[in-house]
Scaffold this active site. Structure first.
Site, mmCIF file in Angstrom:
data_model
loop_
_atom_site.group_PDB
_atom_site.id
_atom_site.type_symbol
_atom_site.label_atom_id
_atom_site.label_comp_id
_atom_site.label_asym_id
_atom_site.label_seq_id
_atom_site.Cartn_x
_atom_site.Cartn_y
_atom_site.Cartn_z
ATOM 1 C CD GLU A 192 83.229 30.015 -3.376
ATOM 2 O OE1 GLU A 192 81.931 30.253 -3.589
ATOM 3 O OE2 GLU A 192 84.052 30.141 -4.237
ATOM 4 C CG HIS B 124 74.253 28.501 -14.672
ATOM 5 N ND1 HIS B 124 75.458 28.737 -14.707
ATOM 6 C CD2 HIS B 124 73.886 27.854 -13.400
ATOM 7 C CE1 HIS B 124 76.006 28.438 -13.436
ATOM 8 N NE2 HIS B 124 75.182 27.888 -12.683
ATOM 9 C CD GLU C 250 73.577 25.006 -9.788
ATOM 10 O OE1 GLU C 250 74.148 24.211 -9.222
ATOM 11 O OE2 GLU C 250 74.181 25.911 -10.785
ATOM 12 C CG ASN D 117 82.141 26.996 -6.620
ATOM 13 O OD1 ASN D 117 81.122 27.508 -6.930
ATOM 14 N ND2 ASN D 117 83.167 27.389 -6.163
ATOM 15 C CG HIS E 113 79.234 26.216 -10.986
ATOM 16 N ND1 HIS E 113 78.751 24.784 -10.608
ATOM 17 C CD2 HIS E 113 78.000 26.660 -10.994
ATOM 18 C CE1 HIS E 113 77.531 24.871 -10.379
ATOM 19 N NE2 HIS E 113 77.162 26.114 -10.390
ATOM 20 C CG HIS F 75 81.258 30.154 -14.346
ATOM 21 N ND1 HIS F 75 81.705 30.546 -12.898
ATOM 22 C CD2 HIS F 75 79.883 29.842 -14.017
ATOM 23 C CE1 HIS F 75 80.737 30.369 -12.094
ATOM 24 N NE2 HIS F 75 79.758 29.984 -12.685
ATOM 25 N NE ARG G 245 79.606 54.762 2.836
ATOM 26 C CZ ARG G 245 79.611 55.918 2.576
ATOM 27 N NH1 ARG G 245 78.470 56.483 2.967
ATOM 28 N NH2 ARG G 245 80.453 56.637 2.193
ATOM 29 C CE LYS H 86 79.701 32.027 -3.702
ATOM 30 N NZ LYS H 86 80.055 31.021 -4.802
ATOM 31 N NE ARG I 196 78.492 30.046 -1.099
ATOM 32 C CZ ARG I 196 77.626 31.071 -0.779
ATOM 33 N NH1 ARG I 196 77.602 31.742 0.287
ATOM 34 N NH2 ARG I 196 76.762 31.376 -1.708
ATOM 35 C CE LYS J 253 73.808 28.611 -2.579
ATOM 36 N NZ LYS J 253 73.758 29.042 -3.598
HETATM 37 N N1 GLY Z 1 76.385 28.792 -6.647
HETATM 38 C C1 GLY Z 1 77.341 28.581 -5.494
HETATM 39 C C2 GLY Z 1 77.368 29.194 -4.392
HETATM 40 O O1 GLY Z 1 76.410 29.846 -4.099
HETATM 41 O O2 GLY Z 1 78.472 29.342 -3.582
#
Ligand code: GLY
Length: 342
Positions: A222, A248, A170, A230, A233, A237, A106, A128, A226, A212
């Site tokens: 998000e 990527h 990026e 993307n 993206h 993806h 946990r 993330k 946030r 960021k």
């Molecule tokens: N890579 C996009 C984010 O971290 O929200």
């Protein structure tokens, strides 16, 4: 020179040399490192005198299978909540490390030494963590901030040029969505200058992380802003899933161009700005041609985890340093792509 900034009020991002920063950041007690074979090969001193678990490289190992393997090693090694988990590597290592540390027993404390440009400016920052499922990117994961991230520009010298370029996509994204002066700085410096000038690179990394950190600080989970991170993206993806030809960052570059063309078509982006984005990515050496059929692309984006029914929160650049999030249906996006011969 070391810079430090905070993400979501509890995760410290340090830009500087690992050997100077790491000793004071690690807590007392047992440290278990998760790393990969590239670090073992090219940055072995980072692992000296450390207890570590090694994973392979490449997007194909970013799975629950690898996570389960690490959990089992943790059990064998007697890792418990008193231990601190340190991920040393690129985005795949840090995504997996964050997920394992957040879920094993946990949750254990964790931090990262981010060793790729892509990891430093995006993957390792923002909390993330997760893995892919059946080839769909980051379908299983957590939001959980690392205690610290070290972004060490001096570790980037061993990166293959293609990997370095991937990270630049990026940084361009950060400039397009929120930092005009970062974008202009990139316009005024060549790929070679970014590769060789550590001071310039450190400053550019800092600027991208600031973009960021500020956005994540306002919308960690998000639910709104946030999503701006993307940009490109949704397409990227799908490209990564369907074509093994692009990494990527390369896929993000193509995705950013498609988003810019759609924004142009919708009348929210000026032709001159769309051209600047295209020129910038070309000058950094990106191929901007879609490597798959458009029909394949639109089928795949409809399965993107960020889709909401038949709609997506699509990020449209509206200038250099600004963008908007617009809810659009897959059909609308398809029609705009077709109209623009993406
Ligand atoms: N890579 C996009 C984010 O971290 O929200």
């Amino acid at each position: 020179m070391t810079y430090t900034l905070k993400v979501a009020e509890r995760s410290d991002i340090h830009i500087g040399r690992t050997e100077e920063l790491l000793p004071s950041l690690l807590p007392d007690g047992r440290i278990i490192v998760i790393t990969d074979t590239n670090i073992d090969r090219y940055q072995h001193p980072l692992l000296k005198d450390r207890e570590y678990i090694m994973i392979g490289t490449g997007e194909s190992i970013k799975t629950l299978h690898t996570v389960e393997m690490i959990y089992r090693r943790f059990v064998e090694l007697g890792i418990d909540r008193e231990c601190f988990v340190l991920g040393i590597g690129g985005g795949i290592v840090t995504d997996i490390t964050g997920f394992v540390a957040s879920t094993y027993m946990r949750g254990l404390r964790f931090g990262f030494v981010s060793t790729t440009l892509l990891g430093q400016v995006d993957a390792s920052v923002g909390g993330k963590n997760g893995v892919n499922l059946d080839g769909y990117k980051n379908m299983v994961g957590t939001f959980n901030q690392p205690q610290f991230v070290i972004c060490d520009p001096t570790l980037l010298g061993t990166l293959p040029e293609r990997e370095f370029r991937s990270g630049l996509a990026e940084i361009v994204k950060a400039g397009v969505i929120a930092d005009r002066s970062l974008f202009e700085r990139l316009e005024n410096n060549s790929f070679e200058a970014l590769l060789s000038d550590h001071k310039l690179l450190g400053e550019v990394i800092l600027a991208a992380i600031k973009v960021k950190a500020e956005i994540v600080g306002r919308d960690e989970r998000e639910s709104g802003e946030r999503r701006k991170l993307n940009l490109g993206h949704t397409f990227a993806h799908a490209i990564e899933k369907l074509s093994s030809r692009m990494n990527h960052g390369e896929a993000v570059a193509v995705g950013t161009i498609l988003a810019a063309r759609i924004a142009l078509r919708l009348g929210v982006l000026a032709t001159s700005d769309a051209e600047r984005i295209e020129r910038m990515l070309s000058s950094l050496g990106f191929s901007l041609t879609l490597p798959i059929e458009l029909e394949q692309l639109v089928t795949a984006i409809s399965k993107d985890k960020k889709s909401d029914g038949n709609a997506l929160h699509f990020v449209l650049p509206t200038g250099i340093g600004s963008c908007e999030i617009r809810k659009m249906t897959i059909d609308q996006i398809t029609q705009l792509c077709l109209a623009e011969k993406c």
